[in-house]
Design an enzyme around this catalytic site. Structure first.
Site, PDB file in Angstrom:
ATOM      1  N   HIS A 206       8.245   1.698 -10.885  1.00  0.00           N
ATOM      2  CA  HIS A 206       6.538   1.142 -10.175  1.00  0.00           C
ATOM      3  C   HIS A 206       5.302   0.876 -10.682  1.00  0.00           C
ATOM      4  CE1 HIS A 206       7.613   5.039  -8.604  1.00  0.00           C
ATOM      5  NE2 HIS A 206       6.504   4.988  -8.475  1.00  0.00           N
ATOM      6  N   MET A 207       4.145   1.165 -10.874  1.00  0.00           N
ATOM      7  CA  MET A 207       2.986   0.882 -11.107  1.00  0.00           C
ATOM      8  C   MET A 207       2.212   1.252  -9.624  1.00  0.00           C
ATOM      9  SD  MET A 207       0.565  -2.266 -13.330  1.00  0.00           S
ATOM     10  CE  MET A 207       1.315  -2.106 -14.536  1.00  0.00           C
ATOM     11  N   HIS A 208       1.557   2.315  -9.802  1.00  0.00           N
ATOM     12  CA  HIS A 208       0.574   2.041  -9.138  1.00  0.00           C
ATOM     13  C   HIS A 208      -0.964   1.692  -9.633  1.00  0.00           C
ATOM     14  CE1 HIS A 208       2.410   5.954  -7.378  1.00  0.00           C
ATOM     15  NE2 HIS A 208       2.801   5.794  -8.433  1.00  0.00           N
TER      16      HIS A 208
ATOM     17  N   ASN B  94       5.137   6.225 -13.766  1.00  0.00           N
ATOM     18  CA  ASN B  94       5.261   8.084 -13.656  1.00  0.00           C
ATOM     19  C   ASN B  94       6.476   7.622 -14.315  1.00  0.00           C
ATOM     20  OD1 ASN B  94       3.004   9.145 -13.388  1.00  0.00           O
ATOM     21  ND2 ASN B  94       3.817   9.102 -10.808  1.00  0.00           N
TER      22      ASN B  94
ATOM     23  N   VAL C 139      10.240   8.451  -6.492  1.00  0.00           N
ATOM     24  CA  VAL C 139      10.980   7.249  -6.288  1.00  0.00           C
ATOM     25  C   VAL C 139      11.588   6.536  -7.433  1.00  0.00           C
ATOM     26  CG1 VAL C 139      11.103   4.593  -5.171  1.00  0.00           C
ATOM     27  CG2 VAL C 139      10.160   7.203  -4.188  1.00  0.00           C
TER      28      VAL C 139
ATOM     29  N   ARG D 117       0.730  -1.143  -0.385  1.00  0.00           N
ATOM     30  CA  ARG D 117      -0.150  -0.217  -0.171  1.00  0.00           C
ATOM     31  C   ARG D 117       0.730   1.023  -0.483  1.00  0.00           C
ATOM     32  NH1 ARG D 117      -5.479  -1.812   0.866  1.00  0.00           N
ATOM     33  NH2 ARG D 117      -4.841  -3.890   1.568  1.00  0.00           N
ATOM     34  N   ASP D 118       0.547   2.038  -0.501  1.00  0.00           N
ATOM     35  CA  ASP D 118       1.254   3.681  -0.261  1.00  0.00           C
ATOM     36  C   ASP D 118       0.856   4.150   0.659  1.00  0.00           C
ATOM     37  OD1 ASP D 118       2.188   5.622  -3.715  1.00  0.00           O
ATOM     38  OD2 ASP D 118       1.994   6.572  -2.018  1.00  0.00           O
ATOM     39  N   ILE D 119       2.067   4.811   1.275  1.00  0.00           N
ATOM     40  CA  ILE D 119       1.930   5.487   2.109  1.00  0.00           C
ATOM     41  C   ILE D 119       1.305   6.373   2.235  1.00  0.00           C
ATOM     42  CG2 ILE D 119       3.990   6.635   2.247  1.00  0.00           C
ATOM     43  CD1 ILE D 119       5.415   5.714   4.204  1.00  0.00           C
TER      44      ILE D 119
HETATM   45  P1  5GP Z   1       5.868   8.155  -7.543  1.00  0.00           P
HETATM   46  O1  5GP Z   1       5.762  10.004  -7.812  1.00  0.00           O
HETATM   47  O2  5GP Z   1       7.489   8.031  -7.877  1.00  0.00           O
HETATM   48  O3  5GP Z   1       5.344   7.846  -9.573  1.00  0.00           O
HETATM   49  O4  5GP Z   1       5.514   7.637  -6.588  1.00  0.00           O
HETATM   50  C1  5GP Z   1       6.224   7.200  -5.973  1.00  0.00           C
HETATM   51  C2  5GP Z   1       4.673   6.857  -5.012  1.00  0.00           C
HETATM   52  O5  5GP Z   1       5.876   6.201  -3.634  1.00  0.00           O
HETATM   53  C3  5GP Z   1       4.451   8.234  -4.242  1.00  0.00           C
HETATM   54  O6  5GP Z   1       2.724   7.823  -4.309  1.00  0.00           O
HETATM   55  C4  5GP Z   1       4.545   8.023  -2.719  1.00  0.00           C
HETATM   56  O7  5GP Z   1       3.708   8.249  -1.739  1.00  0.00           O
HETATM   57  C5  5GP Z   1       5.388   6.313  -2.291  1.00  0.00           C
HETATM   58  N1  5GP Z   1       6.093   6.134  -1.463  1.00  0.00           N
HETATM   59  C6  5GP Z   1       7.004   6.683  -1.661  1.00  0.00           C
HETATM   60  N2  5GP Z   1       8.178   6.447   0.226  1.00  0.00           N
HETATM   61  C7  5GP Z   1       7.597   5.688   0.338  1.00  0.00           C
HETATM   62  C8  5GP Z   1       7.150   4.682   1.480  1.00  0.00           C
HETATM   63  O8  5GP Z   1       8.244   4.935   2.380  1.00  0.00           O
HETATM   64  N3  5GP Z   1       6.555   3.759   1.956  1.00  0.00           N
HETATM   65  C9  5GP Z   1       5.617   3.357   1.168  1.00  0.00           C
HETATM   66  N4  5GP Z   1       4.824   2.514   1.165  1.00  0.00           N
HETATM   67  N5  5GP Z   1       4.780   4.103  -0.525  1.00  0.00           N
HETATM   68  C10 5GP Z   1       5.958   5.363   0.103  1.00  0.00           C
END
Ligand code: 5GP
Length: 118
Positions: free
Chosen positions: A99-101, A86, A95, A28-30
């Site tokens: 990764h896939m949301h 992204n 990050v 799960r996203d934080i």
């Molecule tokens: P991006 O913007 O790179 O596509 O998405 C990165 C996602 O990683 C964000 O939605 C952010 O909330 C999530 N995220 C960043 N650090 C952590 C973490 O330590 N744990 C979890 N579960 N999600 C994280």
């Protein structure tokens, strides 16, 4: 090029893991942006969509089969959901471990919000 996601894969920092197999991990996203917001990541380190090679095809295909299973398990498959990857600054990537949301649990509206500057 290791990121926080490498530590999550290694179980060095906690995450709410919903799925794991030999190639991918989902948690799960934080900072969820929808009632259901799960990240699916390949265990191998791929920084961005720009860095994908043919060697990654099995793991990246698995992102989709895992996402379909997770959507079914979480009860959002029938109503639908959104899958997002992204890339770099304009894509809003934060990050640098590909990764896939998976976003779902409500109607998500238009894919992009139109801004005055568009
Ligand atoms: P991006 O913007 O790179 O596509 O998405 C990165 C996602 O990683 C964000 O939605 C952010 O909330 C999530 N995220 C960043 N650090 C952590 C973490 O330590 N744990 C979890 N579960 N999600 C994280």
């Amino acid at each position: 090029m290791s990121t926080i996601f490498t530590k999550i894969i290694a179980k060095e920092i906690p995450a709410d893991i919903v799925y794991e197999d030999d190639l991918v991990l989902a948690f799960r996203d934080i900072a969820p942006q929808a009632p259901l917001h799960i990240l699916v990541i390949p265990k191998q380190e791929i920084a961005t969509a720009n860095d994908v090679t043919a060697d990654d095809e099995l793991a990246l295909g698995r992102l989709f089969t895992a996402a379909a299973k997770i959507a079914a398990d979480q009860g959002i498959a029938e109503n639908g959901y959104r899958l997002i990857v992204n890339c770099n600054a304009h894509g809003g990537q934060e990050v640098f471990h590909l990764h896939m949301h998976i976003l779902g649990g409500r109607s998500l509206g238009p894919m992009l919000t139109k801004r005055e500057t568009d």
